[in-house]
Design a protein around this motif. Structure first.
Motif, PDB file in Angstrom:
ATOM      1  N   ARG A 175      -7.405 -35.402 -63.851  1.00 34.27           N
ATOM      2  CA  ARG A 175      -6.437 -35.033 -62.823  1.00 34.27           C
ATOM      3  C   ARG A 175      -5.054 -35.591 -63.164  1.00 34.27           C
ATOM      4  NH1 ARG A 175      -8.317 -32.931 -58.213  1.00 34.27           N
ATOM      5  NH2 ARG A 175      -6.478 -33.614 -57.061  1.00 34.27           N
ATOM      6  N   GLY A 176      -4.041 -34.897 -62.650  1.00 32.92           N
ATOM      7  CA  GLY A 176      -2.672 -35.384 -62.821  1.00 32.92           C
ATOM      8  C   GLY A 176      -2.008 -34.981 -64.114  1.00 32.92           C
ATOM      9  N   LEU A 177      -2.675 -34.154 -64.928  1.00 30.81           N
ATOM     10  CA  LEU A 177      -2.111 -33.766 -66.224  1.00 30.81           C
ATOM     11  C   LEU A 177      -1.252 -32.514 -66.074  1.00 30.81           C
ATOM     12  CD1 LEU A 177      -5.241 -34.274 -68.508  1.00 30.81           C
ATOM     13  CD2 LEU A 177      -3.368 -35.877 -68.077  1.00 30.81           C
ATOM     14  N   SER A 178      -0.415 -32.288 -67.074  1.00 30.10           N
ATOM     15  CA  SER A 178       0.431 -31.094 -67.060  1.00 30.10           C
ATOM     16  C   SER A 178       0.667 -30.633 -68.489  1.00 30.10           C
ATOM     17  CB  SER A 178       1.766 -31.390 -66.364  1.00 30.10           C
ATOM     18  OG  SER A 178       2.441 -32.440 -67.029  1.00 30.10           O
ATOM     19  N   ALA A 179       1.093 -29.387 -68.611  1.00 28.96           N
ATOM     20  CA  ALA A 179       1.383 -28.813 -69.926  1.00 28.96           C
ATOM     21  C   ALA A 179       2.734 -28.124 -69.858  1.00 28.96           C
ATOM     22  CB  ALA A 179       0.303 -27.811 -70.332  1.00 28.96           C
ATOM     23  N   GLY A 180       3.395 -28.037 -70.989  1.00 38.09           N
ATOM     24  CA  GLY A 180       4.682 -27.351 -71.063  1.00 38.09           C
ATOM     25  C   GLY A 180       4.762 -26.546 -72.346  1.00 38.09           C
ATOM     26  N   ARG A 181       5.465 -25.442 -72.287  1.00 39.69           N
ATOM     27  CA  ARG A 181       5.496 -24.535 -73.444  1.00 39.69           C
ATOM     28  C   ARG A 181       6.095 -25.208 -74.676  1.00 39.69           C
ATOM     29  NH1 ARG A 181       9.141 -21.234 -75.736  1.00 39.69           N
ATOM     30  NH2 ARG A 181      10.707 -21.866 -74.216  1.00 39.69           N
ATOM     31  N   VAL A 182       7.195 -25.919 -74.517  1.00 40.83           N
ATOM     32  CA  VAL A 182       7.836 -26.571 -75.662  1.00 40.83           C
ATOM     33  C   VAL A 182       7.464 -28.048 -75.719  1.00 40.83           C
ATOM     34  CG1 VAL A 182      10.037 -27.112 -76.766  1.00 40.83           C
ATOM     35  CG2 VAL A 182       9.753 -24.928 -75.585  1.00 40.83           C
ATOM     36  N   GLN A 183       7.359 -28.692 -74.546  1.00 38.13           N
ATOM     37  CA  GLN A 183       7.047 -30.121 -74.529  1.00 38.13           C
ATOM     38  C   GLN A 183       5.700 -30.415 -75.168  1.00 38.13           C
ATOM     39  OE1 GLN A 183       8.138 -28.362 -71.990  1.00 38.13           O
ATOM     40  NE2 GLN A 183       9.988 -29.326 -71.170  1.00 38.13           N
ATOM     41  N   SER A 184       4.708 -29.534 -74.959  1.00 42.22           N
ATOM     42  CA  SER A 184       3.383 -29.752 -75.549  1.00 42.22           C
ATOM     43  C   SER A 184       3.435 -29.667 -77.067  1.00 42.22           C
ATOM     44  CB  SER A 184       2.387 -28.721 -75.014  1.00 42.22           C
ATOM     45  OG  SER A 184       2.170 -28.907 -73.631  1.00 42.22           O
ATOM     46  N   VAL A 185       4.371 -28.879 -77.593  1.00 43.20           N
ATOM     47  CA  VAL A 185       4.542 -28.785 -79.047  1.00 43.20           C
ATOM     48  C   VAL A 185       5.125 -30.091 -79.580  1.00 43.20           C
ATOM     49  CG1 VAL A 185       5.628 -27.497 -80.911  1.00 43.20           C
ATOM     50  CG2 VAL A 185       4.860 -26.297 -78.871  1.00 43.20           C
ATOM     51  N   ALA A 186       6.069 -30.671 -78.835  1.00 42.69           N
ATOM     52  CA  ALA A 186       6.649 -31.956 -79.242  1.00 42.69           C
ATOM     53  C   ALA A 186       5.595 -33.060 -79.214  1.00 42.69           C
ATOM     54  CB  ALA A 186       7.821 -32.307 -78.331  1.00 42.69           C
ATOM     55  N   VAL A 187       4.733 -33.037 -78.193  1.00 35.65           N
ATOM     56  CA  VAL A 187       3.637 -34.018 -78.125  1.00 35.65           C
ATOM     57  C   VAL A 187       2.699 -33.830 -79.308  1.00 35.65           C
ATOM     58  CG1 VAL A 187       1.646 -34.804 -76.785  1.00 35.65           C
ATOM     59  CG2 VAL A 187       3.772 -34.226 -75.617  1.00 35.65           C
ATOM     60  N   ARG A 188       2.467 -32.573 -79.693  1.00 33.91           N
ATOM     61  CA  ARG A 188       1.591 -32.293 -80.841  1.00 33.91           C
ATOM     62  C   ARG A 188       2.169 -32.915 -82.116  1.00 33.91           C
ATOM     63  NH1 ARG A 188       0.010 -26.403 -83.604  1.00 33.91           N
ATOM     64  NH2 ARG A 188      -1.174 -27.331 -85.334  1.00 33.91           N
ATOM     65  N   LEU A 189       3.466 -32.830 -82.294  1.00 30.86           N
ATOM     66  CA  LEU A 189       4.107 -33.441 -83.467  1.00 30.86           C
ATOM     67  C   LEU A 189       3.792 -34.931 -83.535  1.00 30.86           C
ATOM     68  CD1 LEU A 189       7.676 -31.827 -83.538  1.00 30.86           C
ATOM     69  CD2 LEU A 189       6.052 -31.842 -85.433  1.00 30.86           C
ATOM     70  N   ILE A 190       3.921 -35.602 -82.399  1.00 32.78           N
ATOM     71  CA  ILE A 190       3.687 -37.052 -82.350  1.00 32.78           C
ATOM     72  C   ILE A 190       2.202 -37.359 -82.513  1.00 32.78           C
ATOM     73  CG2 ILE A 190       3.923 -39.116 -80.907  1.00 32.78           C
ATOM     74  CD1 ILE A 190       6.348 -37.651 -79.592  1.00 32.78           C
ATOM     75  N   ALA A 191       1.341 -36.530 -81.899  1.00 33.02           N
ATOM     76  CA  ALA A 191      -0.107 -36.751 -81.981  1.00 33.02           C
ATOM     77  C   ALA A 191      -0.611 -36.594 -83.414  1.00 33.02           C
ATOM     78  CB  ALA A 191      -0.838 -35.783 -81.054  1.00 33.02           C
TER      79      ALA A 191
END
Length: 868
Positions: A192-208
């Motif tokens: 619970r409490g999670l969210s996704a974003g079209r571009v932000q999730s791509v930036a998180v993927r880079l870091i992950a």
């Protein structure tokens, strides 16, 4: 003749523009966006089948009630030709009403919002809210707020560019679709409490993905060998051993080093070659948004968000050109001014015969580079006008712009070569012989060391070996992202645009998917899990190339090359297919669920096995008997905290490499294990870095709290009972055994000041809401905030005269502040500030909303004016 209404989005911008227009103009601010899609919590999806628009006539098929509810909450209807439910933003009703009244009284309305797509969209929304004939409206754009540019823009007004508005709407709609439809799925499948974003999730993927590379990286040992020599003229030189048997000299371990040292000691050495060549380094291009963000982060330590906030203020005050740009173009007028400045200040040898033109092939907007509006206005002249951080950023921009038109820097590179038997040794030295553009930029960027003087050495000279210096190294994993390097990577991959970099980085921090330590990005475990889930079921959505492709589509919409709703339809059709697939059970190809991984530790309540659980709040141990449907449900949990957060031992890249060498690795997949300590300090838990994909774990029992003894005799400031040292999700703190009062332990080991109950001031109303102010006392001093803070984040510094007025309401330890002068010698009002170095409150005066140079400190029981 009636009045003419001019609407901008910022009060500061309105104030600056008002200086250059006559009394026939009324300049008002909308204070940012005035209309937007409705704000609502994400709706939790139940199992249902979503459908896509009919490709031929774009009419909707039968949609169930659950999907209708989602569409209503989103405010956009992809099944009804993308109809949007725009609403006045809560709190902006008064501004909208005032603008409508002024518009009725005006003969003409000029929309003077920023020149990017966001500014175009604000102008469009204003036009829609005010209403009336479109001929009443004109659009004026300018890239610098100076008298010349403002008057020129008003003489040449244009029409609103609906294509750029549609590009902004397309971006907004796509982001809305992803946020409102993927986020609830993550709630159901992951936590619970999670969210996704079209571009932000791509930036998180880079870091992950970078985190994964670091954790799986195995450092390899290698050595380098240097030699110290003395020349025949008794001069010292240092050389690197570069080749052996005509191959690159490579040492894998200490045995190799010892072998070669014994050989090298027996040899004689001679200078065999001296190569001298000239090197020219071209001046850097003027700043664009991304390079300014990177430079400010590297040289000034500013976050991307801070850089953009300061740059916005500089632009609105008329000091710099527009700060959201990907163009290095410079206007002819600005080129002429800067070249004349260089000629006058530095002379002919620092100016090129022709102006230097910088081409940016990726630029999508006809903007200029970021430059000072007045080249003759240096940072020193702004001491009384703007604060220190703003002056630093202005100086960075000012220096870069002047340097971009100066001559090349000239260096002399000398390469000294020596041979001995099968060995080749070299030493290189670069000396600045003409500074060129280095003259204006900070010298720290171009420092170099001098190892030898070539005048003292000739080919054929014998040199005497004095000492061999072996150095051990380990291969490095790829570096972690800083804010600067992340912006650079996003720009390189075509992800995002100048106006979005700051928002992307702020959003991924606010969502809790990443954290920043020592200026480097670390992925949180939940961010890693979400990334893996999205990669499985939304591979196209967070694909780097697809994201860049969509950015290009938005550019095409802005340039009227594609129809914006068709782009949205194509996006939505593919998206819904992926969403329907993700909704399925994991065994049917759906998104995997966030299952726990069992460990060897027994539950202290029911003796069943504990398991590793990952939630939006962090990693913790939970009883495997947790099942709300069962009568024997056990809700026992044990909080965990990363060992690095406790001892903070990874202060730099070298520490991290050392950690990779020494840390335990998972016996199942050989990935570095994350180390957690239970908050009772009784267990150390080793969890595979690939968790939950890999179930490797180890548990060590003992006593792992090394700092507890430092806080044995601390008493509670409220009831004077004993306080116990504890570790929680947010770090170290002390907790009272009696009244549960808590005090945070700061990073430097000091205990934070006691928390005080906020003092209400219902007489002092907030400016941006219907709330009132309360006085709060923090580790960085007192401040006024909205009573509902942090829900409403309006804050400001207290005026001394306000504290005097309500002195009886102040706690005793703050009453000395009310005794401070309420004005300076010139009659300017004073406010309360906090000095971090001296760790004390002081007062400064303000004039027209800005600090003056006058200040006073409370010293030896009385207020004394500070000597500047």
């Amino acid at each position: 003749m009636g009045k003419t209404l001019v609407i901008v989005e910022s009060p500061a911008k309105a104030k600056t523009i008002n200086q250059y227009l006559n009394n026939n103009y009324v300049v008002k601010s909308s204070i940012g966006h005035i209309r937007d899609l409705p704000k609502s919590n994400h709706y939790i999806l139940k199992k249902h089948k979503m459908m896509i628009p009919n490709e031929k006539n774009n009419q909707t098929k039968k949609i169930d009630k659950q999907l209708s509810s989602i569409i209503k909450r989103m405010g956009i209807d992809p099944y009804n030709n993308w109809e949007a439910n725009y609403q006045i933003i809560p709190g902006k009703e008064k501004i909208a009403k005032e603008l409508k009244v002024l518009a009725k009284q005006a003969d003409h309305i000029y929309l003077a919002t920023d020149l990017d797509r966001e500014g175009e969209a604000i102008a469009w929304h204003l036009q829609k809210i005010i209403g009336g004939n479109d001929d009443r409206f004109s659009r004026v754009i300018f890239n610098e707020i100076t008298e010349n540019k403002i008057l020129k823009a008003f003489k040449n007004p244009i029409k609103l560019n609906i294509n750029r508005v549609n590009a902004q709407q397309a971006r907004r709609f796509m982001d809305r679709i992803v946020g409102y439809m993927v986020s609830p799925l993550l709630w159901k499948k992951v936590a619970r409490g999670l969210s996704a974003g079209r571009v932000q999730s791509v930036a998180v993927r880079l870091i992950a993905e970078r985190e994964q590379k670091i954790k799986t990286f195995i450092p390899k040992e290698y050595w380098k060998l240097q030699a110290n020599f003395k020349t025949s003229r008794n001069k010292e030189i240092k050389m690197d051993i570069t080749h052996f048997n005509k191959e690159i000299f490579h040492l894998e371990n200490q045995n190799d080093v010892s072998y070669h040292i014994e050989l090298l000691k027996k040899l004689s050495y001679k200078i065999t070659n001296i190569e001298i060549k000239k090197i020219s380094i071209k001046p850097p291009a003027p700043y664009i948004t991304s390079t300014l963000q990177q430079a400010a982060n590297i040289y000034l330590g500013f976050s991307v968000k801070k850089t953009m906030l300061i740059a916005q203020r500089l632009y609105e005050a008329g000091y710099i050109t527009y700060m959201r740009t990907d163009s290095t173009n410079i206007s002819e007028e600005a080129l002429e001014n800067v070249r004349n400045y260089i000629l006058e200040k530095f002379g002919n040898k620092y100016i090129n015969k022709c102006a230097i033109i910088y081409n940016n092939k990726n630029s999508q907007e006809a903007h200029e580079a970021i430059r000072p509006s007045n080249i003759n206005l240096c940072a020193e002249k702004l001491i009384k006008t703007i604060e220190l951080d703003a002056r630093k950023l202005y100086e960075l921009i000012w220096c870069q712009f002047i340097a971009c038109q100066m001559t090349e820097a000239q260096y002399e590179l000398t390469i000294l070569t020596s041979t001995a038997d099968k060995y080749k040794l070299q030493s290189k030295e670069r000396i600045l012989i003409f500074d060129g553009w280095n003259r204006i930029l900070p010298k720290k960027r171009h420092e170099h060391s001098k190892f030898f003087d070539v005048k003292d050495i000739k080919v054929g000279d014998n040199i005497c070996l004095k000492k061999l210096l072996p150095n051990q190294y380990f291969t490095k994993p790829i570096s972690r992202f800083t804010e600067a390097s992340l912006v650079k990577e996003l720009e390189k991959m075509g992800i995002g645009r100048p106006s979005t970099y700051s928002t992307i980085i702020s959003t991924i921090q606010d969502r809790g998917y990443i954290r920043i330590e020592n200026h480097r990005f670390y992925i949180e475990k939940i961010g890693e899990i979400v990334t893996n889930c999205l990669k499985k079921n939304f591979s196209e959505l967070i694909d780097y190339n697809f994201t860049a492709y969509m950015e290009n589509n938005l550019d095409k919409i802005a340039n009227n090359k594609v129809e914006w709703k068709q782009v949205l339809n194509n996006f939505f059709e593919n998206f819904i297919k992926q969403l329907n697939e993700a909704e399925k059970k994991p065994q049917e190809g759906g998104m995997p669920v966030n299952n726990m991984v069992l460990v060897s530790l027994d539950c202290p309540l029911c003796s069943r096995k504990m398991g590793i659980r990952n939630a939006s709040t962090g990693v913790f141990l939970g009883c495997s008997g947790y099942d709300l449907k069962s009568k024997n449900c056990c809700k026992k949990t044990i909080n965990l905290i990363l060992e690095n957060k406790i001892i903070n031992n990874l202060k730099n890249e070298f520490d991290e490499i050392s950690s990779l060498v020494t840390r335990k690795r998972c016996q199942k997949c050989n990935t570095v294990m994350d180390i957690y300590i239970t908050t009772d300090s009784k267990y150390k838990v080793y969890i595979c870095g690939n968790n939950p994909r890999c179930d490797g774990s180890e548990i060590e029992k003992g006593r792992f709290n090394l700092e507890e003894n430092n806080y044995i005799n601390i008493k509670c400031d409220k009831c004077y009972s004993k306080m116990n040292f504890k570790i929680g999700r947010f770090g170290k703190y002390l907790s009272c055994i009696n009244c549960k009062n808590a005090r945070k332990i700061l990073k430097d080991g000091n205990i934070a000041p006691p928390t005080e109950v906020p003092v209400p001031f219902p007489e002092l109303l907030c400016e941006k809401s219907n709330d009132y102010f309360v006085l709060r006392n923090s580790s960085t001093g007192i401040f006024f905030s909205a009573s509902t803070f942090p829900k409403l984040r309006e804050t400001r510094a207290p005026l001394v005269e306000e504290l005097k007025r309500f002195i009886n309401r102040l706690p005793n330890n703050l009453k000395y502040l009310a005794a401070a002068p309420s004005t300076d010698p010139e009659g300017n009002k004073t406010i309360i500030r906090y000095n971090r170095d001296k760790k004390q409150q002081y007062i400064v005066s303000i004039k027209k909303g800005k600090k003056t140079n006058w200040s006073a400190f409370y010293t030896k029981g009385k207020w004394q004016e500070a000597k500047n």
